[in-house]
Design an enzyme around this catalytic site. Structure first.
Site, PDB file in Angstrom:
ATOM      1  N   GLU B  44      14.541   6.249  -6.079  1.00 29.42           N
ATOM      2  CA  GLU B  44      15.567   5.880  -7.048  1.00 29.42           C
ATOM      3  C   GLU B  44      15.730   6.987  -8.088  1.00 29.42           C
ATOM      4  OE1 GLU B  44      13.576   2.367  -8.211  1.00 29.42           O
ATOM      5  OE2 GLU B  44      14.200   1.251  -6.436  1.00 29.42           O
ATOM      6  N   GLU B  75      13.257  -1.313  -2.748  1.00 25.77           N
ATOM      7  CA  GLU B  75      12.005  -0.604  -2.479  1.00 25.77           C
ATOM      8  C   GLU B  75      11.425  -0.942  -1.115  1.00 25.77           C
ATOM      9  OE1 GLU B  75      12.699  -2.024  -5.368  1.00 25.77           O
ATOM     10  OE2 GLU B  75      12.364  -0.579  -6.984  1.00 25.77           O
ATOM     11  N   PHE B  98       7.962   3.458 -10.788  1.00 29.53           N
ATOM     12  CA  PHE B  98       6.750   3.101 -11.542  1.00 29.53           C
ATOM     13  C   PHE B  98       5.772   2.463 -10.559  1.00 29.53           C
ATOM     14  CE2 PHE B  98       9.914   3.155 -14.865  1.00 29.53           C
ATOM     15  CZ  PHE B  98       9.272   3.356 -16.073  1.00 29.53           C
ATOM     16  N   ASP B 100       3.954   0.206 -11.162  1.00 29.96           N
ATOM     17  CA  ASP B 100       4.060  -1.234 -11.457  1.00 29.96           C
ATOM     18  C   ASP B 100       5.021  -1.946 -10.501  1.00 29.96           C
ATOM     19  OD1 ASP B 100       3.224  -1.163 -14.786  1.00 29.96           O
ATOM     20  OD2 ASP B 100       4.001   0.650 -13.833  1.00 29.96           O
ATOM     21  N   PHE B 101       5.923  -1.208  -9.878  1.00 26.45           N
ATOM     22  CA  PHE B 101       6.915  -1.838  -9.005  1.00 26.45           C
ATOM     23  C   PHE B 101       6.364  -2.097  -7.600  1.00 26.45           C
ATOM     24  CE2 PHE B 101      10.639   0.436 -11.427  1.00 26.45           C
ATOM     25  CZ  PHE B 101      10.265  -0.218 -12.587  1.00 26.45           C
ATOM     26  N   HIS B 144       5.430  -1.837 -17.046  1.00 24.58           N
ATOM     27  CA  HIS B 144       5.803  -0.422 -16.893  1.00 24.58           C
ATOM     28  C   HIS B 144       4.727   0.516 -17.422  1.00 24.58           C
ATOM     29  CE1 HIS B 144       9.710  -2.454 -16.612  1.00 24.58           C
ATOM     30  NE2 HIS B 144      10.196  -1.374 -16.037  1.00 24.58           N
TER      31      HIS B 144
END
Lengths: 354, 348
Positions: B44, B75, B98, B100-101, B144
């Protein structure tokens, strides 16, 4: 590609504008006898295989059913009844084309030409198996024919996109076929994959095997649409639904979709209303199943056999020969598997890294 | 192969080139994309934007949209696409903006990318590099700011590399791309040298212009010392070095070991260092329990617990999501203050 027209959903599959090479009258002409015999032969081989695996699976799980016991341990999802999907799609594929299958993968593996002996050895958990016994029946990988499968619903689709991407990047006209069940059409991975494949115009064919049941939950109880093919339109690709588990309709639709992908015109979706002849997995009591009474009469193989006999394409003698050839081939695969050693426990940590 | 244009040689050699970690990382990617046409980058905002954290600056202009691809915010689809392309022999670098994703695509990562080689009995290789930004310190909140390297390291089948310096960012990137396995490459936002984020004075570093590999699985003693071993990774390496400099004036001689990768873990380097100092502090910006800090301590304990002159101490994120408010966030992160007090604690 522009948004497709309603004609994209005609019973014959795809609109004329989507397929300039296809002939309008083609859908009405019967397939050549040799093609029909091949479809039948593939379906018989698959059924023979699944019946044998079923027999071997249960042979040493008695008394009582212990899923982890016996020479084939673990879950076993057999594809009896779904032969028309594999038999109809795979004749259009070359060994250089990719196919990703699901937790119920045997029919597709067989029809795509996966090494039957090594596949069987893998199912038996033997060292001679495709994955040296590390994968099992839901994790069959045969790079010689770009075959793989995943036990996670809808998650075989994204890797198929990558295979298609690699084929195109390399300048080949190979395609990737991503097969999944109707339950998977409610997964995020399904929708993400359709969008990305269409956006990047990847040479992919999505095939949805609608066998009516997500384990014990019927399609009506899980899915807001009666038919998943319109979900193709939501992602700017043609979609078609084949009713009645019709192997010849699958064959025709797949031909168009594969040609379209090969020609660089982007992805398509084919949903086949197929049949789960047996349980979700072996040992499934199917007490939830409201359609059990009609299952046998919907079995696609006796039906196709009758059709070919009536059409004079098949006679009893050749039908017997086809059955005998299939049995012999399956025998050889099982013999290979049983002759292959169990993996050495000392190698349990092998293959984590290349 | 040349990756930067050098001026024509003159009498005096040019001063050493100093780059940010972001620029060094991009230089490593570009070098491999030049060398190997099967390498491509997707994710992205990696195209025209150049990566939210400058991980791909200039790559689109140089290699074009066929090899530097902006993806939809899907994703699962693009992570799986990377795996499938790798299965077919390409060498994708796929960016998860991130770490975190990972929740929206973890199945593709740990059930597919990481397991296919194993399940296939070694018949299918998956040479993917998964790049992702990690770390907090700038009030980006609980979704994040995480490091999560312990999670990736816990699951078999992925190498996990975490550069802390510009030179390692380039060398580990080149090694990761050339590796036949999935490699998770985690870069700390606070170490990238971004103009829009507080940075340490160590975010700039000398980077050789030519392509080179930094071996995966080799820790680096970034500061030698006799009294105490600080084992850490990523931005915390810089903080540990700052603390070591300060404490040197008090006569405390701190050794700092930058692990550089968690998988494989350089266990020998840990044991060797603790064997000399007898004192261990593990600094980890990931959550404390069931993670890197415990693994480092277990490594010494399993080999030879008598190496510990005093009980080891760890400085990690207590098992709480990263808070937003600055004062709270700075309390849970492994700040120089917390590292300093941990070192003093083991020194008695």
């Amino acid at each position: 590609m522009a948004a497709i027209s309603q004609s994209g959903f005609s019973q014959s599959g795809f609109s004329q504008s989507d397929h300039p090479r296809s002939d309008d009258s083609e859908a009405d002409r019967p397939l050549e006898g040799s093609v029909r015999l091949d479809l039948y032969r593939t379906m018989v081989l698959i059924r023979t295989y699944e019946e044998r695996i079923r027999q071997e699976y249960h042979a040493d799980k008695t008394p009582g059913f212990d899923i982890g016991a016996g020479k084939i341990p673990g879950e076993m999802h057999l594809a009896a009844g779904q032969e028309p999907v594999a038999a109809g799609v795979c004749p259009h594929l070359r060994p250089s084309d990719a196919l990703t299958a699901t937790h119920r993968p045997h029919h597709l593996a067989i029809a795509h030409g996966v090494d039957l002996a090594r596949m069987t050895a893998e199912i038996f958990g033997r060292e001679g198996g495709l994955g040296h016994g590390r994968g099992g029946h839901m994790h069959l990988f045969d790079p010689a024919v770009h075959f793989s499968c995943s036990g996670i619903i809808a998650e075989g689709l994204p890797p198929a996109l990558g295979q298609a991407f690699a084929f195109r990047q390399r300048g080949t006209d190979s395609v990737a076929v991503a097969v999944t069940g109707e339950g998977a059409a409610n997964q995020g991975a399904f929708h993400e994959s359709l969008n990305l494949a269409a956006l990047w115009k990847l040479p992919v064919v999505f095939v949805v095997e609608d066998n009516d049941w997500g384990i014990s939950v019927d399609r009506g109880a899980s899915t807001a649409v009666a038919d998943n093919s319109p979900r193709a339109a939501a992602n700017a690709m043609p979609g078609v639904r084949i009713e009645d588990n019709d192997v010849e309709a699958v064959y025709r639709a797949a031909r168009q979709a594969v040609e379209r992908a090969r020609a660089g015109e982007g992805p398509s979706l084919i949903e086949v209303h197929t049949l789960r002849l047996w349980g979700h997995f072996e040992g499934d009591p199917q007490t939830y199943r409201s359609d059990l009474e009609t299952v046998e009469e919907r079995d696609p193989i006796p039906r196709y056999r009758r059709l070919l006999l009536e059409a004079g394409v098949l006679d009893e003698a050749s039908a017997e020969r086809i059955a005998a050839d299939a049995a012999a081939e399956v025998d050889r695969a099982v013999e290979f598997a049983l002759a292959s050693p169990e993996p050495d426990p000392a190698t349990a940590s092998a293959y984590v890294f290349a | 192969m040349t990756v930067v244009e050098e001026p024509a040689s003159k009498a005096a050699p040019p001063p050493p080139r100093r780059l940010t970690m972001a620029k060094a990382m991009v230089e490593g990617i570009a070098a491999e994309m030049e060398r190997d046409p099967s390498v491509f980058y997707l994710g992205e905002d990696v195209g025209a934007y150049g990566g939210i954290f400058s991980s791909t600056t200039g790559l689109l202009e140089r290699f074009g949209p066929e090899r530097v691809l902006d993806t939809p915010i899907s994703e699962t689809a693009f992570m799986g696409l990377a795996t499938g392309a790798a299965v077919e022999g390409m060498r994708p670098i796929v960016e998860l903006m991130f770490a975190d994703f990972f929740g929206v695509c973890m199945d593709q990562i740990y059930n597919h990318m990481a397991k296919i080689h194993f399940e296939s009995g070694g018949n299918v290789k998956v040479p993917v590099v998964l790049t992702s930004a990690v770390g907090g310190g700038y009030s980006d909140g609980a979704q994040h700011s995480q490091c999560l390297w312990g999670t990736f390291a816990h699951l078999p089948g992925m190498k996990v590399v975490i550069p802390s310096t510009p030179a390692d960012a380039k060398g580990l990137m080149i090694s990761a791309i050339r590796d036949d396995n999935p490699v998770i490459y985690l870069f700390h936002k606070g170490a990238m040298g971004l103009a829009w984020m507080t940075k340490t004075r160590r975010a700039l570093g000398e980077v050789p212009p030519e392509p080179y590999e930094t071996p995966i699985g080799k820790a680096a003693v970034v500061r030698s010392g006799r009294d105490v071993t600080v084992v850490t990774v990523s931005l915390s390496v810089h903080y540990a070095l700052d603390v070591a400099d300060e404490l040197a004036t008090d006569g405390i001689d701190v050794e700092v070991l930058d692990l550089r990768s968690l998988v494989p873990l350089d266990r020998d380097a840990i044991v060797e260092s603790v064997g000399r100092t007898g004192r261990l502090v593990v600094v980890d910006e990931d959550y404390q329990s069931f993670g890197m800090s415990a693994e480092v301590m277990a490594t010494v304990a399993e080999r030879d617990p008598s190496l510990f002159a005093v009980p080891p101490v760890r400085v990690a994120v207590p098992d709480v999501p990263i808070p937003y408010a600055r004062a709270l966030e700075q309390t849970v992160l492994p700040t120089p203050e917390r590292i300093r007090s941990a070192v003093r604690q083991v020194m008695g």
